[in-house]
Each structure stands twice: as C-alpha cells, then as structure tokens.
Write an enzyme that holds these catalytic residues in place. Structure first.
Site, mmCIF file in Angstrom:
data_model
loop_
_atom_site.group_PDB
_atom_site.id
_atom_site.type_symbol
_atom_site.label_atom_id
_atom_site.label_comp_id
_atom_site.label_asym_id
_atom_site.label_seq_id
_atom_site.Cartn_x
_atom_site.Cartn_y
_atom_site.Cartn_z
ATOM 1 N N ASP A 13 53.433 31.760 85.085
ATOM 2 C CA ASP A 13 54.818 32.227 85.267
ATOM 3 C C ASP A 13 55.695 31.243 86.026
ATOM 4 O O ASP A 13 56.621 31.641 86.739
ATOM 5 C CB ASP A 13 54.842 33.593 85.986
ATOM 6 C CG ASP A 13 54.075 34.640 85.205
ATOM 7 O OD1 ASP A 13 54.062 34.565 83.969
ATOM 8 O OD2 ASP A 13 53.487 35.537 85.838
ATOM 9 N N LYS A 16 57.488 27.962 82.387
ATOM 10 C CA LYS A 16 57.134 27.055 81.277
ATOM 11 C C LYS A 16 58.017 27.317 80.062
ATOM 12 O O LYS A 16 58.465 26.397 79.386
ATOM 13 C CB LYS A 16 55.655 27.249 80.887
ATOM 14 C CG LYS A 16 54.678 26.944 81.997
ATOM 15 C CD LYS A 16 53.251 27.268 81.597
ATOM 16 C CE LYS A 16 52.959 28.741 81.432
ATOM 17 N NZ LYS A 16 53.058 29.555 82.652
ATOM 18 N N LYS A 18 61.055 28.474 79.726
ATOM 19 C CA LYS A 18 62.410 27.920 79.845
ATOM 20 C C LYS A 18 62.388 26.405 79.600
ATOM 21 O O LYS A 18 63.235 25.864 78.901
ATOM 22 C CB LYS A 18 62.976 28.243 81.223
ATOM 23 C CG LYS A 18 63.892 27.170 81.637
ATOM 24 C CD LYS A 18 65.066 27.342 82.383
ATOM 25 C CE LYS A 18 65.865 26.041 82.395
ATOM 26 N NZ LYS A 18 66.959 26.087 83.311
ATOM 27 N N ALA A 39 50.025 35.718 77.727
ATOM 28 C CA ALA A 39 51.161 34.898 78.151
ATOM 29 C C ALA A 39 52.468 35.645 77.937
ATOM 30 O O ALA A 39 52.580 36.478 77.036
ATOM 31 C CB ALA A 39 51.188 33.593 77.354
ATOM 32 N N GLY A 40 53.450 35.348 78.761
ATOM 33 C CA GLY A 40 54.806 35.878 78.571
ATOM 34 C C GLY A 40 55.759 34.765 78.953
ATOM 35 O O GLY A 40 55.899 34.458 80.134
ATOM 36 N N HIS A 41 56.331 34.113 77.958
ATOM 37 C CA HIS A 41 57.192 32.955 78.216
ATOM 38 C C HIS A 41 58.645 33.340 77.936
ATOM 39 O O HIS A 41 59.006 33.642 76.805
ATOM 40 C CB HIS A 41 56.751 31.759 77.359
ATOM 41 C CG HIS A 41 55.363 31.284 77.706
ATOM 42 N ND1 HIS A 41 54.688 30.332 76.999
ATOM 43 C CD2 HIS A 41 54.529 31.649 78.718
ATOM 44 C CE1 HIS A 41 53.499 30.127 77.560
ATOM 45 N NE2 HIS A 41 53.379 30.923 78.601
ATOM 46 N N GLN A 219 49.514 30.254 80.895
ATOM 47 C CA GLN A 219 48.937 30.497 82.224
ATOM 48 C C GLN A 219 49.163 29.247 83.109
ATOM 49 O O GLN A 219 50.152 28.564 82.916
ATOM 50 C CB GLN A 219 47.431 30.848 82.137
ATOM 51 C CG GLN A 219 47.159 32.210 81.537
ATOM 52 C CD GLN A 219 47.183 32.240 80.020
ATOM 53 O OE1 GLN A 219 46.524 31.440 79.391
ATOM 54 N NE2 GLN A 219 47.921 33.149 79.431
ATOM 55 N N THR A 411 67.595 25.096 87.648
ATOM 56 C CA THR A 411 68.435 25.750 88.662
ATOM 57 C C THR A 411 68.900 27.137 88.239
ATOM 58 O O THR A 411 69.837 27.688 88.793
ATOM 59 C CB THR A 411 69.652 24.868 88.989
ATOM 60 O OG1 THR A 411 70.357 24.606 87.759
ATOM 61 C CG2 THR A 411 69.235 23.554 89.621
HETATM 62 P P1 GDP Z 1 56.330 31.288 82.116
HETATM 63 O O1 GDP Z 1 55.263 32.268 81.839
HETATM 64 O O2 GDP Z 1 55.842 30.096 82.860
HETATM 65 O O3 GDP Z 1 57.121 30.905 80.897
HETATM 66 O O4 GDP Z 1 57.362 32.022 83.105
HETATM 67 P P2 GDP Z 1 57.925 33.520 82.935
HETATM 68 O O5 GDP Z 1 58.890 33.530 81.819
HETATM 69 O O6 GDP Z 1 56.816 34.496 82.904
HETATM 70 O O7 GDP Z 1 58.639 33.711 84.341
HETATM 71 C C1 GDP Z 1 59.637 32.843 84.784
HETATM 72 C C2 GDP Z 1 60.892 33.684 85.101
HETATM 73 O O8 GDP Z 1 61.809 32.896 85.834
HETATM 74 C C3 GDP Z 1 61.647 34.116 83.848
HETATM 75 O O9 GDP Z 1 62.244 35.362 84.116
HETATM 76 C C4 GDP Z 1 62.712 33.036 83.686
HETATM 77 O O10 GDP Z 1 63.863 33.507 82.987
HETATM 78 C C5 GDP Z 1 63.033 32.731 85.118
HETATM 79 N N1 GDP Z 1 63.446 31.341 85.409
HETATM 80 C C6 GDP Z 1 63.004 30.182 84.866
HETATM 81 N N2 GDP Z 1 63.551 29.122 85.485
HETATM 82 C C7 GDP Z 1 64.354 29.618 86.443
HETATM 83 C C8 GDP Z 1 65.159 29.016 87.467
HETATM 84 O O11 GDP Z 1 65.234 27.809 87.617
HETATM 85 N N3 GDP Z 1 65.828 29.857 88.299
HETATM 86 C C9 GDP Z 1 65.748 31.214 88.198
HETATM 87 N N4 GDP Z 1 66.425 31.949 89.070
HETATM 88 N N5 GDP Z 1 65.006 31.810 87.250
HETATM 89 C C10 GDP Z 1 64.300 31.022 86.407
HETATM 90 P P1 IMO Z 2 51.948 32.878 81.418
HETATM 91 O O1 IMO Z 2 51.618 32.010 80.238
HETATM 92 C C1 IMO Z 2 50.496 34.883 84.996
HETATM 93 C C2 IMO Z 2 46.444 36.494 84.853
HETATM 94 C C3 IMO Z 2 46.285 37.997 84.907
HETATM 95 C C4 IMO Z 2 44.954 38.102 85.634
HETATM 96 C C5 IMO Z 2 44.169 36.925 85.063
HETATM 97 C C6 IMO Z 2 43.243 37.311 83.914
HETATM 98 O O2 IMO Z 2 53.062 33.819 81.201
HETATM 99 O O3 IMO Z 2 52.102 32.040 82.653
HETATM 100 P P2 IMO Z 2 43.696 37.920 81.360
HETATM 101 O O4 IMO Z 2 44.521 39.006 80.747
HETATM 102 O O5 IMO Z 2 44.143 36.548 80.987
HETATM 103 O O6 IMO Z 2 42.237 38.103 81.192
HETATM 104 O O7 IMO Z 2 43.966 38.068 82.949
HETATM 105 O O8 IMO Z 2 45.135 35.993 84.609
HETATM 106 N N1 IMO Z 2 47.320 35.993 83.776
HETATM 107 C C7 IMO Z 2 48.549 35.504 83.990
HETATM 108 N N2 IMO Z 2 49.285 35.441 85.119
HETATM 109 N N3 IMO Z 2 50.977 34.379 83.848
HETATM 110 C C8 IMO Z 2 50.251 34.423 82.704
HETATM 111 O O9 IMO Z 2 50.648 33.815 81.579
HETATM 112 C C9 IMO Z 2 48.988 35.041 82.734
HETATM 113 N N4 IMO Z 2 48.032 35.286 81.810
HETATM 114 C C10 IMO Z 2 47.015 35.856 82.461
HETATM 115 O O10 IMO Z 2 47.327 38.604 85.615
HETATM 116 O O11 IMO Z 2 45.140 37.864 87.008
HETATM 117 MG MG MG Z 3 54.835 34.294 82.096
#
Ligand code: GDP
Ligand code: IMO
Ligand code: MG
Length: 433
Positions: A13, A16, A18, A39-41, A219, A411
């Site tokens: 999280d 990535k 973005k 994953a949740g991107h 991850q 940012t």
């Molecule tokens: P990922 O799994 O690495 O793609 O990250 P996630 O999408 O799960 O979580 C990142 C969160 O931060 C999302 O809600 C994005 O919209 C937000 N985000 C990304 N870059 C920035 C930033 O520079 N500033 C702020 N405030 N939010 C951001």
């Molecule tokens: P992205 O790609 C954050 C964490 C889970 C748990 C551990 C094992 O969005 O960054 P799993 O379901 O993979 O067997 O869970 O890994 N986890 C993540 N935490 N971002 C993720 O993906 C994750 N994918 C799995 O919360 O601790």
């Molecule tokens: Mg994520």
C-alpha cells in the site's frame, strides 16, 4: 529503452498503483507477476477512482498491453468482474490483456481454507485464497489455466481437490463443507470460455518484445515470503526476487532494468505481525485519518507508524534499488515533528539491520531521529523549488541512510500530483538511460 521494475519497499500500500499509472504511459507493456486479488492498487484519474486487484495498473492507458504472468494466482470471478467493471467505465481491455497459460487458479475452496486457517491462527490475510492457492501450487495439486483446455481432465482434478478439501474441512476442522463440484466447474468453464483468447505463452511474448516493459510488483518487500517478516507475510516473492520465477524470464533479462522502490513518508501495515515503529495511540490515529489509511481490498483500518529507515534500507539492499519514490509526504504537513527510525534496539544492543527471527523482531525498540515538521502544505506541489527546506532535509537524510536516491515525490493521490527530484530522470522520463 530500459525496462522498469516498480516494487513496494515496505509492507504494501505504498502507492504503487498511482506511480505505475503515472509512469506506464511511456511503456508499451505492463506486467503483474506475483500475488493475486489480495492487491489493491488505487489510481485517481480525472476525479475517477479505480482500484485494481488483478489487472496490471498500466492497462488503464488505452495503448498499453497488460500481462498477467505465471507467478500470479488468478481468481477468475474477480477477473471477470474487474474486466466488466472497466468496460462499464469505457475502458475495454479485452484485446490487450494477455494471461499466462501457466497461471494457477484460485478456486472457491482456496478461499474456504484461507478462512479456516485464519480461524485457527491469524495472519490477518485478505481472505482471497492466496496462501492456499500457492500451497496447492507448491504441493503439486494446483490447477493451471492451461488445464482448462482439457475439460475432462479439469473435471477430475477438481473432484480430487474438492474431496481433499472436504476431508480437511470436516475431519480436521469439524466444519460442514458446502462447496459443489458442478457449480465450481460450470462457473470456471463459463468464464474460461470468455477469456480463452487472452491465454498464451506470456514468457515467449515478453522475450520477443523485450523492451518498453514495466513490471508492477504487488504487496511489498517486507511481505515477501522469503525476505519479509515471516510468517506474517504473503505467499509469494513480492520483492525483486519474484521477477524471474513470476514471469518465466531468465534472471539476465532484468540486467538492464531500472529498479524503483515505492515508500510512504511514514509506514503502514495491515494484518498481524511485527511493526517496530507502530504508533498505537493518538499519533497513529492521526496518521490514519490524515492518510485515509483503510485497506483498498478489505477496507480494514491500516496500522500506522513512523518511517522505518532500518526496514527501508533493508528493502533497498534486497532489491538493489536504483531509486526511491516517496509518497504521501503531504500527510505529514501538519506535524510539529517528524520522526524516522534509524536503529533497532534489541535486548539493549543496537543494530541497523532487520533480523530474520520473529521473536527478535518483536522485541525491537525503535531508536528515532527527530526532524522539525515543515508545517506547510505540500499537497499537489509539482516543483522542487516549492518544497519546504525541512522536507528537503528529511529527504536528504533518507537518501544518505538508505544509500539510494529519492528520484520523485508523490504529493497527492491524483495523476498530476508529483515532482521529480532528479533531473536526469526528469528529462528522460520515458527512458531512464
Ligand atoms: P498500492 O497498493 O501500493 O497501490 O497503494 P494503495 O492504493 O493500496 O494505497 C495508497 C493510497 O494512497 C491510495 O488511496 C492512493 O490514492 C493514495 N495516494 C497515493 N499517493 C499519494 C500521495 O502522494 N498523497 C496522498 N495523500 N495520497 C496518495
Ligand atoms: P498491495 O499490492 C498490504 C497482507 C495481508 C496480510 C498478509 C497475508 O495493495 O500493496 P494474503 O491475503 O496475501 O495471504 O495476506 O499480507 N497483504 C497486503 N497488505 N497491501 C497488499 O497489497 C497486501 N496483500 C496482502 O493484510 O497481512
Ligand atoms: Mg494496496
């Protein structure tokens, strides 16, 4: 043009999605190669929010080919709904999505097992069936997408697997088992028919089209099955170690790639497991509120804490990072002080390396260095000159400590909210040469 690898440098999280969205415009292919719908991107384009679980993020650009490579575990129901969700929003990926014929499937019984295992001892998984799907793969019981070519063979394998899981469920866990062979078979084959054109030898495709590729890690390095905080990890190699087996490409293929690690300006983790810089009280709540730190996949509140430079340095070394991108510094805009962890104290001794032992990790007391907060908005700024001196000072310290250049700052969550810190990269945004 060099290929680009984007990896999470913390516990996932990091932002990535973005960054991949931003940079993939310049690439012709984006590849996901490990993990699955855990994953949740998140990507925000023109005020529209997209959260991708299985599809490579770059596919949001109309010209970009998306690849699901062999190291992923694929839940066809999630795939179908993700493809349809994008079509409804005017993005048709069907002609430009390639799926490796070697990809293993996540089937409903994997999700059932995930739930049962979690009941017994909790890792805090996403309950997407990821661990059990990889267990089946490495236990040589897995079903690959290429197995669906032979419907009869698939029917038999499915039957065997279902019987196996039924026994575990009823005899070990004393739970009733309600999964039905026919309905799993029918729904799998129905979706397979609709995507079979996309299935191919992806490794051969990538070898033949070996330039202009962006590899999108899911991850983060500290969740890597081998290099992370085991057993509180995911079940794939989510560091750079997963690239070769995840794509089926030889290690040498990546010799000229540029490796970028994404890290938040603080740290979050979702699920159980050691987290040395976690802030449990008000400061943690403040980071969560300001950063909107709730899981993109499960909606769970994320645990929050200060930036852990010991862990980040470890990530930089494990992945041999060429550069770091720091996201979400804007979340720290109102803090009087910003802390970063510069050493771990374990049983009275200091170290600046991440121990493998879980019990040592759990005993870590973080040693902090405190920086003055900048107390100014950095939200959405796009020029280095606009950055407060205090923020620049912190970035220089991160570079020095991790021995890695910070090449960009994000940012804000929107596509255009970023700034380059390195001129060379800025000029050659498309090339990194
Ligand atoms: P990922 O799994 O690495 O793609 O990250 P996630 O999408 O799960 O979580 C990142 C969160 O931060 C999302 O809600 C994005 O919209 C937000 N985000 C990304 N870059 C920035 C930033 O520079 N500033 C702020 N405030 N939010 C951001
Ligand atoms: P992205 O790609 C954050 C964490 C889970 C748990 C551990 C094992 O969005 O960054 P799993 O379901 O993979 O067997 O869970 O890994 N986890 C993540 N935490 N971002 C993720 O993906 C994750 N994918 C799995 O919360 O601790
Ligand atoms: Mg994520």
């Amino acid at each position: 043009m060099e290929n680009l690898v984007i990896l999470g440098a913390q516990w996932g999280d990091e932002g990535k999605g973005k960054i991949v969205d931003l940079l993939s415009e310049n690439y012709s292919v984006t590849v996901r190669y490990q993990g699955g719908s855990n994953a949740g991107h998140t990507v925000i384009v023109n005020d529209q929010k997209f959260i991708l679980h299985l599809l490579p993020t770059g596919i949001l650009h109309n010209e970009v080919i998306g690849v699901i490579a062999q190291g992923m575990v694929l839940d066809l129901e999630v795939l179908e709904s993700e493809i349809n969700g994008l079509i409804e929003r005017g993005i048709d990926v069907r002609e430009r999505l390639f799926i490796s014929d070697r990809t293993h499937l996540v089937l409903p019984y994997h999700k059932l097992l995930d739930k049962l295992f979690e009941k017994k001892s909790s890792i805090g998984t996403t309950l997407r069936g990821i661990g059990p799907a990889y267990m089946f793969k490495f236990g040589r019981k897995g079903i690959r997408i290429s197995d669906l070519e032979d419907a009869e063979e698939f029917r038999l394998k499915l039957k065997e697997n279902i019987e196996f899981v039924r026994e575990i469920c009823e005899k070990v866990y004393c739970e009733t088992f309600e999964l039905n062979h026919t309905s799993i078979y029918d729904s799998t084959m129905r979706i397979y028919e609709s995507i079979r054109e996309m299935v191919r030898d992806v490794s051969a495709f990538l070898l033949d089209n070996s330039e202009g590729i962006l590899f999108e890690g899911a991850q983060g390095t500290l969740l890597d099955i081998d290099m992370g905080t085991y057993p509180f990890v995911t079940s794939s190699n989510s560091s750079a170690l997963g690239l070769s087996n995840g794509t089926g490409l030889p290690p040498k293929f990546f010799n000229n790639s540029f490796f970028l690690g994404i890290a938040k300006a603080y740290t979050t983790r979702v699920g159980e497991g050691p987290f040395p810089t976690e802030l449990k009280g008000e400061e943690g709540d403040r980071l969560r509120d300001l950063g909107g730190e709730y899981g993109s996949t499960t909606g769970r509140p994320r645990r929050c804490g200060w930036l852990d430079l010991v862990a980040l340095k470890y990530s930089a070394r494990v992945n041999s990072l060429d550069g770091l991108i720091i996201t979400k510094p804007d979340v720290l805009d109102t803090f009087e002080e910003v802390k970063v962890c510069v050493a771990y104290e374990i049983d009275g001794e200091r170290t600046d390396t991440l121990p493998a032992s879980l019990s040592r990790l759990e005993r870590v007391k973080p040693v902090y260095r405190t920086f003055k907060g900048w107390k100014k908005s950095t939200k959405g700024i796009t020029r280095k000159e606009e950055l407060p001196a205090e923020a620049l000072e912190l970035i220089s310290f991160v570079e020095e400590f991790t021995e890695t250049k910070v090449v960009m700052l994000s940012t804000g969550p929107k596509r255009n909210e970023y700034l380059w810190l390195t001129e060379t990269l800025q000029r050659t945004n498309a090339g990194y040469t």
